[in-house]
Design a protein around this motif. Structure first.
Motif, PDB file in Angstrom:
ATOM      1  N   LEU A  23      -1.537 -24.189 -41.974  1.00 18.72           N
ATOM      2  CA  LEU A  23      -2.140 -23.895 -43.275  1.00 18.72           C
ATOM      3  C   LEU A  23      -3.361 -24.780 -43.538  1.00 18.72           C
ATOM      4  CD1 LEU A  23       1.150 -23.459 -45.297  1.00 18.72           C
ATOM      5  CD2 LEU A  23      -0.534 -21.662 -44.824  1.00 18.72           C
ATOM      6  N   VAL A  24      -3.268 -26.036 -43.152  1.00 20.11           N
ATOM      7  CA  VAL A  24      -4.399 -26.962 -43.313  1.00 20.11           C
ATOM      8  C   VAL A  24      -5.566 -26.489 -42.448  1.00 20.11           C
ATOM      9  CG1 VAL A  24      -5.222 -29.312 -42.876  1.00 20.11           C
ATOM     10  CG2 VAL A  24      -3.000 -28.945 -43.986  1.00 20.11           C
ATOM     11  N   ALA A  25      -5.287 -26.124 -41.204  1.00 25.06           N
ATOM     12  CA  ALA A  25      -6.331 -25.637 -40.296  1.00 25.06           C
ATOM     13  C   ALA A  25      -6.986 -24.370 -40.831  1.00 25.06           C
ATOM     14  CB  ALA A  25      -5.755 -25.386 -38.902  1.00 25.06           C
ATOM     15  N   GLY A  26      -6.228 -23.563 -41.571  1.00 27.74           N
ATOM     16  CA  GLY A  26      -6.763 -22.337 -42.158  1.00 27.74           C
ATOM     17  C   GLY A  26      -7.585 -22.579 -43.414  1.00 27.74           C
ATOM     18  N   GLY A  27      -7.641 -23.828 -43.866  1.00 27.83           N
ATOM     19  CA  GLY A  27      -8.450 -24.168 -45.027  1.00 27.83           C
ATOM     20  C   GLY A  27      -7.811 -23.856 -46.368  1.00 27.83           C
ATOM     21  N   ASP A  28      -6.480 -23.652 -46.383  1.00 26.58           N
ATOM     22  CA  ASP A  28      -5.801 -23.288 -47.624  1.00 26.58           C
ATOM     23  C   ASP A  28      -5.271 -24.471 -48.410  1.00 26.58           C
ATOM     24  OD1 ASP A  28      -5.887 -20.372 -47.862  1.00 26.58           O
ATOM     25  OD2 ASP A  28      -4.883 -20.427 -45.918  1.00 26.58           O
ATOM     26  N   GLY A  29      -5.443 -25.671 -47.889  1.00 26.98           N
ATOM     27  CA  GLY A  29      -4.957 -26.857 -48.577  1.00 26.98           C
ATOM     28  C   GLY A  29      -4.960 -28.034 -47.641  1.00 26.98           C
ATOM     29  N   ASP A  30      -4.104 -28.999 -47.937  1.00 29.04           N
ATOM     30  CA  ASP A  30      -4.095 -30.229 -47.154  1.00 29.04           C
ATOM     31  C   ASP A  30      -2.676 -30.789 -47.086  1.00 29.04           C
ATOM     32  OD1 ASP A  30      -5.118 -32.329 -45.675  1.00 29.04           O
ATOM     33  OD2 ASP A  30      -6.630 -32.850 -47.165  1.00 29.04           O
ATOM     34  N   ALA A  88      -0.411 -39.359 -45.563  1.00 25.63           N
ATOM     35  CA  ALA A  88       0.049 -38.016 -45.922  1.00 25.63           C
ATOM     36  C   ALA A  88       1.480 -37.786 -45.451  1.00 25.63           C
ATOM     37  CB  ALA A  88      -0.869 -36.973 -45.311  1.00 25.63           C
ATOM     38  N   MET A  89       2.170 -36.935 -46.169  1.00 26.83           N
ATOM     39  CA  MET A  89       3.528 -36.546 -45.807  1.00 26.83           C
ATOM     40  C   MET A  89       3.434 -35.318 -44.902  1.00 26.83           C
ATOM     41  SD  MET A  89       5.222 -37.110 -49.558  1.00 26.83           S
ATOM     42  CE  MET A  89       6.927 -37.120 -49.078  1.00 26.83           C
ATOM     43  N   ARG A  90       3.927 -35.430 -43.685  1.00 24.41           N
ATOM     44  CA  ARG A  90       3.757 -34.385 -42.668  1.00 24.41           C
ATOM     45  C   ARG A  90       4.333 -33.025 -43.057  1.00 24.41           C
ATOM     46  NH1 ARG A  90       5.637 -35.278 -37.033  1.00 24.41           N
ATOM     47  NH2 ARG A  90       7.002 -33.920 -38.034  1.00 24.41           N
ATOM     48  N   GLU A  91       5.435 -33.017 -43.772  1.00 24.91           N
ATOM     49  CA  GLU A  91       6.096 -31.755 -44.101  1.00 24.91           C
ATOM     50  C   GLU A  91       5.806 -31.274 -45.516  1.00 24.91           C
ATOM     51  OE1 GLU A  91      10.255 -32.519 -43.142  1.00 24.91           O
ATOM     52  OE2 GLU A  91       9.947 -31.417 -41.278  1.00 24.91           O
ATOM     53  N   TRP A  92       4.815 -31.827 -46.156  1.00 25.46           N
ATOM     54  CA  TRP A  92       4.467 -31.416 -47.510  1.00 25.46           C
ATOM     55  C   TRP A  92       3.040 -30.917 -47.534  1.00 25.46           C
ATOM     56  CZ3 TRP A  92       7.750 -30.814 -51.503  1.00 25.46           C
ATOM     57  CH2 TRP A  92       9.020 -31.370 -51.362  1.00 25.46           C
ATOM     58  N   PHE A  93       2.857 -29.731 -48.108  1.00 23.87           N
ATOM     59  CA  PHE A  93       1.561 -29.064 -48.158  1.00 23.87           C
ATOM     60  C   PHE A  93       1.127 -28.914 -49.608  1.00 23.87           C
ATOM     61  CE2 PHE A  93      -0.757 -24.936 -48.430  1.00 23.87           C
ATOM     62  CZ  PHE A  93      -1.890 -25.299 -47.714  1.00 23.87           C
ATOM     63  N   ILE A  94      -0.105 -29.311 -49.902  1.00 28.72           N
ATOM     64  CA  ILE A  94      -0.659 -29.161 -51.245  1.00 28.72           C
ATOM     65  C   ILE A  94      -1.708 -28.051 -51.196  1.00 28.72           C
ATOM     66  CG2 ILE A  94      -2.315 -31.067 -50.939  1.00 28.72           C
ATOM     67  CD1 ILE A  94      -1.774 -31.679 -53.991  1.00 28.72           C
ATOM     68  N   VAL A  95      -1.514 -27.035 -52.002  1.00 27.66           N
ATOM     69  CA  VAL A  95      -2.345 -25.833 -51.967  1.00 27.66           C
ATOM     70  C   VAL A  95      -3.680 -26.077 -52.655  1.00 27.66           C
ATOM     71  CG1 VAL A  95      -2.461 -23.385 -52.576  1.00 27.66           C
ATOM     72  CG2 VAL A  95      -0.258 -24.405 -51.981  1.00 27.66           C
ATOM     73  N   ASP A  96      -4.750 -25.696 -51.983  1.00 29.17           N
ATOM     74  CA  ASP A  96      -6.086 -25.802 -52.566  1.00 29.17           C
ATOM     75  C   ASP A  96      -6.193 -24.831 -53.738  1.00 29.17           C
ATOM     76  OD1 ASP A  96      -9.111 -24.922 -52.676  1.00 29.17           O
ATOM     77  OD2 ASP A  96      -9.040 -26.859 -51.637  1.00 29.17           O
ATOM     78  N   PRO A  97      -6.801 -25.245 -54.844  1.00 31.64           N
ATOM     79  CA  PRO A  97      -6.913 -24.357 -56.006  1.00 31.64           C
ATOM     80  C   PRO A  97      -7.653 -23.045 -55.721  1.00 31.64           C
ATOM     81  CG  PRO A  97      -7.539 -26.593 -56.591  1.00 31.64           C
ATOM     82  CD  PRO A  97      -7.360 -26.560 -55.104  1.00 31.64           C
ATOM     83  N   SER A  98      -8.535 -23.043 -54.743  1.00 34.47           N
ATOM     84  CA  SER A  98      -9.296 -21.826 -54.430  1.00 34.47           C
ATOM     85  C   SER A  98      -8.584 -20.916 -53.431  1.00 34.47           C
ATOM     86  CB  SER A  98     -10.682 -22.197 -53.878  1.00 34.47           C
ATOM     87  OG  SER A  98     -10.540 -22.864 -52.641  1.00 34.47           O
ATOM     88  N   SER A  99      -7.417 -21.352 -52.939  1.00 32.68           N
ATOM     89  CA  SER A  99      -6.682 -20.568 -51.947  1.00 32.68           C
ATOM     90  C   SER A  99      -6.104 -19.298 -52.572  1.00 32.68           C
ATOM     91  CB  SER A  99      -5.541 -21.395 -51.365  1.00 32.68           C
ATOM     92  OG  SER A  99      -4.726 -20.598 -50.540  1.00 32.68           O
ATOM     93  N   ASP A 100      -6.082 -18.236 -51.780  1.00 39.93           N
ATOM     94  CA  ASP A 100      -5.474 -16.981 -52.207  1.00 39.93           C
ATOM     95  C   ASP A 100      -4.026 -16.849 -51.733  1.00 39.93           C
ATOM     96  OD1 ASP A 100      -7.664 -15.969 -53.619  1.00 39.93           O
ATOM     97  OD2 ASP A 100      -8.564 -15.117 -51.809  1.00 39.93           O
ATOM     98  N   LEU A 101      -3.456 -17.919 -51.220  1.00 39.39           N
ATOM     99  CA  LEU A 101      -2.068 -17.859 -50.772  1.00 39.39           C
ATOM    100  C   LEU A 101      -1.159 -17.461 -51.932  1.00 39.39           C
ATOM    101  CD1 LEU A 101      -1.783 -21.081 -48.585  1.00 39.39           C
ATOM    102  CD2 LEU A 101      -1.786 -18.715 -47.788  1.00 39.39           C
ATOM    103  N   ASP A 102      -0.174 -16.649 -51.640  1.00 40.77           N
ATOM    104  CA  ASP A 102       0.800 -16.199 -52.630  1.00 40.77           C
ATOM    105  C   ASP A 102       1.811 -17.323 -52.859  1.00 40.77           C
ATOM    106  OD1 ASP A 102       3.181 -15.127 -53.796  1.00 40.77           O
ATOM    107  OD2 ASP A 102       2.594 -13.124 -53.126  1.00 40.77           O
ATOM    108  N   TRP A 103       1.816 -17.869 -54.064  1.00 32.52           N
ATOM    109  CA  TRP A 103       2.713 -18.980 -54.376  1.00 32.52           C
ATOM    110  C   TRP A 103       4.176 -18.588 -54.223  1.00 32.52           C
ATOM    111  CZ3 TRP A 103       1.190 -22.536 -59.009  1.00 32.52           C
ATOM    112  CH2 TRP A 103      -0.062 -23.116 -58.768  1.00 32.52           C
TER     113      TRP A 103
END
Length: 119
Positions: free
Chosen positions: A72-79, A89-104
């Motif tokens: 997901l990070v490589a896809g530019g959807d967050g970090d 950073a926590m390896r198993e935790w993903f923070i979604v970028d506000p501009s991402s179109d990922l379905d929450w």
């Protein structure tokens, strides 16, 4: 494709909608339903007592396998989630970028399934 559940709103509104979708789901604890909850993830969604989704830094944060977070990070959807903002950073935790179109809802369900399987 964006559906009504993924429509834009404030982070708080979007997370409230997400949490509402888990009300009554067996094994899931929703924010505000756990008396005396304190500390990390106190306002988050839990399965079997383990946190799988929350809001931090005004963004959605979900627990997923490290490989999935990397994808997901490589896809530019967050970090990777860095709660202390100190570069650790926590390896198993993903923070979604506000501009991402990922379905929450889809992300939360993926996180619930992952965390639920860790028991």
């Amino acid at each position: 494709m964006t559906d009504a559940r993924n429509s834009r709103g404030t982070t708080k509104e979007r997370f409230a909608d997400l949490a509402e979708s888990y009300l009554g789901v067996e094994g899931v604890t929703c924010p505000g339903t756990e008396p005396g909850a304190r500390g990390f993830g106190r306002g988050g969604l839990k399965v079997g007592g383990k946190l799988f989704a929350m809001v931090s830094q005004d963004r959605l944060v979900v627990k997923l396998p490290a490989e999935r977070v990397d994808q997901l990070v490589a896809g530019g959807d967050g970090d990777h989630f860095d709660p202390r903002k100190n570069g650790v950073a926590m390896r198993e935790w993903f923070i979604v970028d506000p501009s991402s179109d990922l379905d929450w809802h889809a992300l939360a369900e993926e996180a619930r399934a992952y965390v639920g399987a860790l028991r």
